[in-house]
Design a protein around this motif. Sequence first.
Motif, PDB file in Angstrom:
ATOM      1  N   GLN A 267       1.040   4.209  -2.915  1.00 52.57           N
ATOM      2  CA  GLN A 267       0.916   5.642  -2.623  1.00 52.57           C
ATOM      3  C   GLN A 267       2.115   6.405  -3.181  1.00 52.57           C
ATOM      4  OE1 GLN A 267       0.111   6.407   1.512  1.00 52.57           O
ATOM      5  NE2 GLN A 267      -0.132   8.595   1.211  1.00 52.57           N
TER       6      GLN A 267
ATOM      7  N   LEU B 199       0.822  -1.219   0.000  1.00 59.03           N
ATOM      8  CA  LEU B 199       0.000   0.000   0.000  1.00 59.03           C
ATOM      9  C   LEU B 199       0.851   1.262   0.000  1.00 59.03           C
ATOM     10  CD1 LEU B 199      -2.924  -0.979   2.415  1.00 59.03           C
ATOM     11  CD2 LEU B 199      -3.045  -0.616  -0.045  1.00 59.03           C
TER      12      LEU B 199
ATOM     13  N   LEU C  86      -3.504  -2.292  -6.495  1.00 60.09           N
ATOM     14  CA  LEU C  86      -4.666  -2.069  -5.626  1.00 60.09           C
ATOM     15  C   LEU C  86      -5.836  -2.955  -6.046  1.00 60.09           C
ATOM     16  CD1 LEU C  86      -4.517   1.819  -5.224  1.00 60.09           C
ATOM     17  CD2 LEU C  86      -4.060   0.114  -3.452  1.00 60.09           C
TER      18      LEU C  86
ATOM     19  N   GLN D  66      -9.337  -0.603   6.096  1.00 61.96           N
ATOM     20  CA  GLN D  66      -8.344  -0.398   5.036  1.00 61.96           C
ATOM     21  C   GLN D  66      -9.017  -0.187   3.688  1.00 61.96           C
ATOM     22  OE1 GLN D  66      -5.432  -3.590   5.197  1.00 61.96           O
ATOM     23  NE2 GLN D  66      -3.781  -2.111   5.319  1.00 61.96           N
ATOM     24  N   ARG D  67     -10.061  -0.965   3.433  1.00 62.82           N
ATOM     25  CA  ARG D  67     -10.764  -0.823   2.150  1.00 62.82           C
ATOM     26  C   ARG D  67     -11.474   0.529   2.057  1.00 62.82           C
ATOM     27  NH1 ARG D  67     -14.591  -5.214   2.245  1.00 62.82           N
ATOM     28  NH2 ARG D  67     -13.833  -5.770   4.301  1.00 62.82           N
TER      29      ARG D  67
ATOM     30  N   ILE E  85      -8.744   3.036   1.270  1.00 59.89           N
ATOM     31  CA  ILE E  85      -8.310   2.957  -0.136  1.00 59.89           C
ATOM     32  C   ILE E  85      -9.339   3.621  -1.044  1.00 59.89           C
ATOM     33  CG2 ILE E  85      -7.873   1.380  -2.071  1.00 59.89           C
ATOM     34  CD1 ILE E  85      -6.706  -0.604   0.025  1.00 59.89           C
TER      35      ILE E  85
ATOM     36  N   THR F 292      -7.334  -5.718  -3.481  1.00 61.95           N
ATOM     37  CA  THR F 292      -8.703  -5.594  -2.955  1.00 61.95           C
ATOM     38  C   THR F 292      -9.645  -6.669  -3.490  1.00 61.95           C
ATOM     39  OG1 THR F 292      -9.192  -3.973  -4.713  1.00 61.95           O
ATOM     40  CG2 THR F 292      -8.546  -3.104  -2.566  1.00 61.95           C
TER      41      THR F 292
END
Length: 210
Positions: A43, A39, A62, A76-77, A80, A66
């Motif tokens: 970013q 992650l 990503l 976390q989802r 995102i 996911t």
Amino acid sequence: MSLAELELLCTHLYVETDLSQRIEAEKALLELIDSPECLSKCQLLLEQGTTSYAQLLAATCLSKLTSRISPLPIEQRIDIRNYILNYVASQPKLAPFVIQALVQVIAKITKLGWFEVQKDQFIFREIISDVKKFLQGTVEHCVIGVIILSELTQEMNLVDYSRPSAKHRKIATSFRDTSLKDIFVLACSLLKEVLSKPLNLQDQGQQNLV
């Protein structure tokens, strides 16, 4: 991997014609997705990458991250999804294929979390109200909003054979009954609004929106 190494990976994945180098790059991609730093690297690519391919690599990671059978924690989802929404809102002139790839991540997160509840709310169903904010912005923002609605509708109708078909039908039926009409009405009202003004056929942004 440093930013320079990640960008070299992008070149090998999306530009390289040598098959052996591309295969090695695909292995490195899988290692990156399995890495606990995935992650933060995504970013880094989105915020400091120097090419559209860097942003595409982040979106690819990503999407795979996911879509796993064992989902990431709900917090976390949510993070995102919100990060991507803010990112495309702040950079509406991204390459179209990058916007498409990032929006697909939002659509996947929304579909897979359709029945998940946080604080007595179906937290991932707020996407329609999120899209309305895009539709109040510039032409570029409106285009992104329409792409989100389109991708979401397509994703809901897409059968993922790695998951139980009964779950897919349950999500698709719920989406149809609770949200599809709202999306249709929203799209029709936006189209009426656009067509009520003189169309400039030389304006590529207007053409894209219509």
